[in-house]
Scaffold this motif. Structure first.
Motif, PDB file in Angstrom:
ATOM      1  N   THR A 124      -7.811 -18.360  -3.520  1.00  0.00           N
ATOM      2  CA  THR A 124      -8.846 -18.293  -2.492  1.00  0.00           C
ATOM      3  C   THR A 124      -8.972 -16.886  -1.915  1.00  0.00           C
ATOM      4  O   THR A 124      -9.879 -16.628  -1.139  1.00  0.00           O
ATOM      5  CB  THR A 124      -8.549 -19.287  -1.344  1.00  0.00           C
ATOM      6  OG1 THR A 124      -7.351 -18.884  -0.667  1.00  0.00           O
ATOM      7  CG2 THR A 124      -8.402 -20.706  -1.870  1.00  0.00           C
ATOM      8  N   TYR A 125      -8.082 -15.990  -2.285  1.00  0.00           N
ATOM      9  CA  TYR A 125      -8.076 -14.639  -1.740  1.00  0.00           C
ATOM     10  C   TYR A 125      -8.999 -13.718  -2.532  1.00  0.00           C
ATOM     11  O   TYR A 125      -9.273 -13.938  -3.709  1.00  0.00           O
ATOM     12  CB  TYR A 125      -6.664 -14.033  -1.773  1.00  0.00           C
ATOM     13  CG  TYR A 125      -5.598 -14.809  -1.039  1.00  0.00           C
ATOM     14  CD1 TYR A 125      -5.903 -15.674   0.005  1.00  0.00           C
ATOM     15  CD2 TYR A 125      -4.271 -14.678  -1.390  1.00  0.00           C
ATOM     16  CE1 TYR A 125      -4.912 -16.381   0.675  1.00  0.00           C
ATOM     17  CE2 TYR A 125      -3.269 -15.377  -0.722  1.00  0.00           C
ATOM     18  CZ  TYR A 125      -3.604 -16.223   0.303  1.00  0.00           C
ATOM     19  OH  TYR A 125      -2.619 -16.918   0.956  1.00  0.00           O
ATOM     20  N   ASP A 126      -9.382 -12.639  -1.901  1.00  0.00           N
ATOM     21  CA  ASP A 126     -10.087 -11.540  -2.540  1.00  0.00           C
ATOM     22  C   ASP A 126      -9.243 -11.036  -3.721  1.00  0.00           C
ATOM     23  O   ASP A 126      -8.011 -11.098  -3.683  1.00  0.00           O
ATOM     24  CB  ASP A 126     -10.269 -10.441  -1.470  1.00  0.00           C
ATOM     25  CG  ASP A 126     -10.800  -9.147  -2.018  1.00  0.00           C
ATOM     26  OD1 ASP A 126      -9.979  -8.297  -2.424  1.00  0.00           O
ATOM     27  OD2 ASP A 126     -12.037  -8.983  -2.017  1.00  0.00           O
ATOM     28  N   GLU A 127      -9.901 -10.515  -4.743  1.00  0.00           N
ATOM     29  CA  GLU A 127      -9.182 -10.074  -5.952  1.00  0.00           C
ATOM     30  C   GLU A 127      -8.121  -9.014  -5.635  1.00  0.00           C
ATOM     31  O   GLU A 127      -7.031  -9.027  -6.194  1.00  0.00           O
ATOM     32  CB  GLU A 127     -10.169  -9.521  -6.983  1.00  0.00           C
ATOM     33  CG  GLU A 127      -9.499  -9.180  -8.301  1.00  0.00           C
ATOM     34  CD  GLU A 127     -10.487  -8.732  -9.363  1.00  0.00           C
ATOM     35  OE1 GLU A 127     -10.072  -7.953 -10.236  1.00  0.00           O
ATOM     36  OE2 GLU A 127     -11.655  -9.149  -9.317  1.00  0.00           O
ATOM     37  N   GLN A 131      -4.132  -9.211  -6.436  1.00  0.00           N
ATOM     38  CA  GLN A 131      -3.385  -8.157  -7.132  1.00  0.00           C
ATOM     39  C   GLN A 131      -2.197  -7.706  -6.296  1.00  0.00           C
ATOM     40  O   GLN A 131      -1.109  -7.468  -6.830  1.00  0.00           O
ATOM     41  CB  GLN A 131      -4.292  -6.956  -7.417  1.00  0.00           C
ATOM     42  CG  GLN A 131      -5.354  -7.193  -8.452  1.00  0.00           C
ATOM     43  CD  GLN A 131      -6.306  -6.007  -8.565  1.00  0.00           C
ATOM     44  OE1 GLN A 131      -6.130  -4.971  -7.927  1.00  0.00           O
ATOM     45  NE2 GLN A 131      -7.323  -6.170  -9.395  1.00  0.00           N
ATOM     46  N   TYR A 132      -2.424  -7.584  -4.993  1.00  0.00           N
ATOM     47  CA  TYR A 132      -1.354  -7.175  -4.087  1.00  0.00           C
ATOM     48  C   TYR A 132      -0.171  -8.136  -4.182  1.00  0.00           C
ATOM     49  O   TYR A 132       0.978  -7.725  -4.356  1.00  0.00           O
ATOM     50  CB  TYR A 132      -1.895  -7.094  -2.652  1.00  0.00           C
ATOM     51  CG  TYR A 132      -0.823  -6.904  -1.608  1.00  0.00           C
ATOM     52  CD1 TYR A 132      -0.175  -5.684  -1.466  1.00  0.00           C
ATOM     53  CD2 TYR A 132      -0.459  -7.943  -0.761  1.00  0.00           C
ATOM     54  CE1 TYR A 132       0.816  -5.499  -0.499  1.00  0.00           C
ATOM     55  CE2 TYR A 132       0.523  -7.771   0.200  1.00  0.00           C
ATOM     56  CZ  TYR A 132       1.158  -6.546   0.319  1.00  0.00           C
ATOM     57  OH  TYR A 132       2.139  -6.378   1.267  1.00  0.00           O
ATOM     58  N   LEU A 167      -2.485  -0.976  -2.626  1.00  0.00           N
ATOM     59  CA  LEU A 167      -3.149  -2.269  -2.421  1.00  0.00           C
ATOM     60  C   LEU A 167      -3.003  -2.733  -0.982  1.00  0.00           C
ATOM     61  O   LEU A 167      -3.927  -3.337  -0.419  1.00  0.00           O
ATOM     62  CB  LEU A 167      -2.600  -3.315  -3.394  1.00  0.00           C
ATOM     63  CG  LEU A 167      -3.031  -3.131  -4.850  1.00  0.00           C
ATOM     64  CD1 LEU A 167      -2.176  -3.992  -5.777  1.00  0.00           C
ATOM     65  CD2 LEU A 167      -4.508  -3.451  -5.029  1.00  0.00           C
ATOM     66  N   ARG A 168      -1.871  -2.453  -0.365  1.00  0.00           N
ATOM     67  CA  ARG A 168      -1.669  -2.821   1.038  1.00  0.00           C
ATOM     68  C   ARG A 168      -2.693  -2.095   1.922  1.00  0.00           C
ATOM     69  O   ARG A 168      -3.300  -2.685   2.813  1.00  0.00           O
ATOM     70  CB  ARG A 168      -0.235  -2.495   1.468  1.00  0.00           C
ATOM     71  CG  ARG A 168       0.062  -2.758   2.925  1.00  0.00           C
ATOM     72  CD  ARG A 168      -0.079  -4.220   3.217  1.00  0.00           C
ATOM     73  NE  ARG A 168      -0.060  -4.456   4.631  1.00  0.00           N
ATOM     74  CZ  ARG A 168       0.498  -5.498   5.194  1.00  0.00           C
ATOM     75  NH1 ARG A 168       1.098  -6.401   4.451  1.00  0.00           N
ATOM     76  NH2 ARG A 168       0.459  -5.647   6.480  1.00  0.00           N
ATOM     77  N   GLU A 169      -2.892  -0.799   1.655  1.00  0.00           N
ATOM     78  CA  GLU A 169      -3.870  -0.029   2.423  1.00  0.00           C
ATOM     79  C   GLU A 169      -5.283  -0.584   2.214  1.00  0.00           C
ATOM     80  O   GLU A 169      -6.059  -0.700   3.167  1.00  0.00           O
ATOM     81  CB  GLU A 169      -3.816   1.445   2.039  1.00  0.00           C
ATOM     82  CG  GLU A 169      -2.572   2.147   2.555  1.00  0.00           C
ATOM     83  CD  GLU A 169      -2.449   3.581   2.066  1.00  0.00           C
ATOM     84  OE1 GLU A 169      -3.350   4.081   1.362  1.00  0.00           O
ATOM     85  OE2 GLU A 169      -1.424   4.215   2.403  1.00  0.00           O
ATOM     86  N   GLU A 170      -5.625  -0.923   0.959  1.00  0.00           N
ATOM     87  CA  GLU A 170      -6.946  -1.484   0.667  1.00  0.00           C
ATOM     88  C   GLU A 170      -7.146  -2.822   1.375  1.00  0.00           C
ATOM     89  O   GLU A 170      -8.202  -3.069   1.953  1.00  0.00           O
ATOM     90  CB  GLU A 170      -7.133  -1.664  -0.835  1.00  0.00           C
ATOM     91  CG  GLU A 170      -7.286  -0.373  -1.602  1.00  0.00           C
ATOM     92  CD  GLU A 170      -7.352  -0.588  -3.097  1.00  0.00           C
ATOM     93  OE1 GLU A 170      -7.739  -1.699  -3.547  1.00  0.00           O
ATOM     94  OE2 GLU A 170      -7.026   0.350  -3.843  1.00  0.00           O
ATOM     95  N   THR A 171      -6.141  -3.694   1.321  1.00  0.00           N
ATOM     96  CA  THR A 171      -6.285  -5.008   1.949  1.00  0.00           C
ATOM     97  C   THR A 171      -6.326  -4.883   3.469  1.00  0.00           C
ATOM     98  O   THR A 171      -7.075  -5.596   4.124  1.00  0.00           O
ATOM     99  CB  THR A 171      -5.175  -5.981   1.517  1.00  0.00           C
ATOM    100  OG1 THR A 171      -3.897  -5.424   1.828  1.00  0.00           O
ATOM    101  CG2 THR A 171      -5.251  -6.302   0.045  1.00  0.00           C
ATOM    102  N   ASP A 172      -5.550  -3.943   4.032  1.00  0.00           N
ATOM    103  CA  ASP A 172      -5.626  -3.702   5.472  1.00  0.00           C
ATOM    104  C   ASP A 172      -7.027  -3.250   5.869  1.00  0.00           C
ATOM    105  O   ASP A 172      -7.554  -3.674   6.900  1.00  0.00           O
ATOM    106  CB  ASP A 172      -4.594  -2.659   5.911  1.00  0.00           C
ATOM    107  CG  ASP A 172      -3.172  -3.199   5.944  1.00  0.00           C
ATOM    108  OD1 ASP A 172      -2.991  -4.435   5.843  1.00  0.00           O
ATOM    109  OD2 ASP A 172      -2.239  -2.380   6.053  1.00  0.00           O
ATOM    110  N   ALA A 173      -7.645  -2.402   5.039  1.00  0.00           N
ATOM    111  CA  ALA A 173      -9.004  -1.920   5.321  1.00  0.00           C
ATOM    112  C   ALA A 173     -10.009  -3.070   5.277  1.00  0.00           C
ATOM    113  O   ALA A 173     -10.909  -3.153   6.115  1.00  0.00           O
ATOM    114  CB  ALA A 173      -9.391  -0.825   4.329  1.00  0.00           C
TER     115      ALA A 173
END
Length: 194
Positions: A124-127, A131-132, A167-173
């Motif tokens: 259910t999460y964003d791609e 990946q993260y 990926l952590r930075e991208e998901t935080d954004a």
């Protein structure tokens, strides 16, 4: 994935060349899920279609190995989660492998059921978030199995650590953008959000 209206929650494919293990895992899962069982890589690929949600895949099998089955699943672009379930201690090669989770045998019924639940939640999460989680799993697996000296000497470990950070930075954004959008939306009269 099925809705929880009394039908099975997910379709799970169990792949293990040891028939007893494949049947045991299937027996553990069948009360909650539709289960298919395969005892070879070729059988696994025959059983695999778009209705499969989660694959539990043994890594060491004669003929077609679990790694080869994993590559075939990836090439087919079947949208399922793949969990390696194996007695093989993971090495740094797992960093590049396209699986979602790595379980080391022996595993319990609870671990299998919890893993299916986790894999279903991840879909259910964003791609990027999926990946993260896959990369965090690989990093954690290596940290569990390797010494700090081995980790520090490994280019693969440094690469997976860097990818987890990115990926952590991208998901935080993404989360920040969603929060910003929701706060702006709440300012509109009649938005119904308070």
């Amino acid at each position: 994935m099925h809705e929880s209206d009394g039908t099975k929650e997910a379709t799970v494919l169990v792949v293990d060349d040891e028939r007893d293990i494949a049947e045991l895992y299937s027996a553990w899962l069948v009360s909650d899920h539709e289960v298919r069982t395969a005892t070879s890589g070729a059988d696994a690929l025959e059983c695999l279609d778009d209705s499969v949600d989660v694959v539990f895949l043994d890594r060491q099998m004669p003929g077609m190995t679990g790694d080869e089955v994993l590559d075939a699943i990836d090439r087919r672009s079947v949208e399922c989660s793949v969990v390696m379930v194996t007695a093989v201690d993971p090495d740094f090669d797992i960093v590049e492998m396209p699986f979602d989770e790595y379980l080391t045998k022996p595993v319990s019924r609870g671990e299998l059921l919890d893993t299916v639940t986790e894999m279903l939640a991840r879909t259910t999460y964003d791609e990027r978030i999926q990946q993260y989680f896959a990369m965090v799993s690989k990093k954690a697996t290596l940290e569990t199995e390797k010494s700090s000296v081995e980790l520090q000497a490994s280019d693969e470990y440094r690469a997976v650590s860097e990818r987890v950070r990115e990926l952590r930075e991208e998901t935080d954004a993404v989360v920040e953008e969603i929060n910003d959008f929701e706060s702006v939306f709440q300012e509109f009269p009649g938005s119904g959000v308070s």
